[in-house]
Scaffold this active site. Structure first.
Site, PDB file in Angstrom:
ATOM      1  N   ASP A  62       1.081  -1.576  -0.209  1.00 32.08           N
ATOM      2  CA  ASP A  62       0.088   0.059  -0.148  1.00 32.08           C
ATOM      3  C   ASP A  62       0.744   1.606   0.488  1.00 32.08           C
ATOM      4  OD1 ASP A  62       0.500  -0.175   2.624  1.00 32.08           O
ATOM      5  OD2 ASP A  62      -0.596   0.904   3.304  1.00 32.08           O
ATOM      6  N   TYR A  64       2.950   4.844   1.056  1.00 36.28           N
ATOM      7  CA  TYR A  64       3.952   5.371   1.798  1.00 36.28           C
ATOM      8  C   TYR A  64       2.563   5.858   2.768  1.00 36.28           C
ATOM      9  CZ  TYR A  64       7.861   4.019  -0.281  1.00 36.28           C
ATOM     10  OH  TYR A  64       9.126   3.804  -1.308  1.00 36.28           O
ATOM     11  N   PHE A  75       6.718   2.339  -4.175  1.00 31.28           N
ATOM     12  CA  PHE A  75       8.010   2.308  -4.124  1.00 31.28           C
ATOM     13  C   PHE A  75       8.542   3.663  -4.334  1.00 31.28           C
ATOM     14  CE2 PHE A  75       8.279  -2.342  -3.804  1.00 31.28           C
ATOM     15  CZ  PHE A  75       8.291  -2.596  -2.569  1.00 31.28           C
ATOM     16  N   HIS A 184      10.885  -8.683   1.714  1.00 28.87           N
ATOM     17  CA  HIS A 184      10.581  -7.595   1.446  1.00 28.87           C
ATOM     18  C   HIS A 184      12.137  -6.243   1.419  1.00 28.87           C
ATOM     19  CE1 HIS A 184       8.704  -3.172   0.876  1.00 28.87           C
ATOM     20  NE2 HIS A 184       7.942  -4.084   0.928  1.00 28.87           N
TER      21      HIS A 184
END
Length: 220
Positions: A62, A64, A75, A184
């Site tokens: 989801d 920031y 990202f 991740h």
């Protein structure tokens, strides 16, 4: 709405009751709370990279949730914004993998313009409340998008970092696609195999082997 082939591919989805409810709920969320990305950038990833042009999907979870960071591309942060930790780690791996300079900007728009779909599974979030829009219907919508990409005859690359993204593997049915999966890039897990995994060179090796133009990952 999206001004490319996604409009036709998603027209039936846009008419489904869950999506109509989703849109109304998100409008209400934005009217009552501070939410990210800016509402006009919620579908930014799909506007920047059409279905036809998508060669790589980099799936985020989801947006920031801190002020000024989210811009509708997974990202990515706007120019002038400090790199969040996950992006810093992505760039660290990028520079060691490809031997290029550390980017000075976290804006990944140049990737999206070359066929890298920077999609979050959840397309909005309340300020300072990660996963606050997890149950709104976004995941049903983006699962459908991943399935549509998985049906492409042209081989493409699916980059699935973290257990959430890796859970989407079952949506990618055709065996000619490349799935790059790993932990991740967040500081909590990046040292368990993300560093040294060379995802960017693997992406380009696959694209070249399938007679497609590689991605220029340089951001300078």
């Amino acid at each position: 709405m999206l001004n490319n082939d996604w409009d036709d591919l998603l027209k039936d989805e846009f008419q489904k009751p869950y999506f109509i409810t989703l849109v109304n709920d998100i409008k209400e969320e934005y009217s009552k709370h501070i939410c990210y990305p800016p509402i006009h950038d919620v579908f930014h990833a799909l506007r920047k990279t059409s279905w036809k042009d998508t060669k790589v999907l980099i799936l985020g979870q989801d947006p920031y949730h801190n002020p000024g960071q989210a811009m509708g591309l997974s990202f990515s942060v706007p120019k002038g914004i400090a790199f969040p930790p996950s992006l810093q780690n992505i760039f660290t791996e990028l520079t060691t993998d490809l031997g290029i300079k550390m980017p000075t900007s976290g804006d990944l728009t140049r990737w999206s313009e070359q066929g890298v779909l920077l999609l979050n599974a959840i397309l909005s979030v309340r300020q300072n409340q990660p996963l606050s829009h997890q149950k709104t219907g976004w995941i049903q919508f983006t699962d459908h998008i991943i399935s549509l990409l998985g049906q492409k005859e042209e081989p493409m690359v699916f980059v699935l970092w973290g257990s959430f993204a890796r859970s989407k593997k079952n949506l990618i049915q055709l065996p000619h696609h490349l799935i790059i999966e790993n932990v991740h890039p967040s500081p909590l897990s990046s040292y368990r195999g993300f560093f040294g995994s060379k995802p960017f060179s693997k992406i380009n090796q696959f694209l070249v082997s399938s007679h497609q133009k590689p991605i220029n990952f340089t951001l300078e």
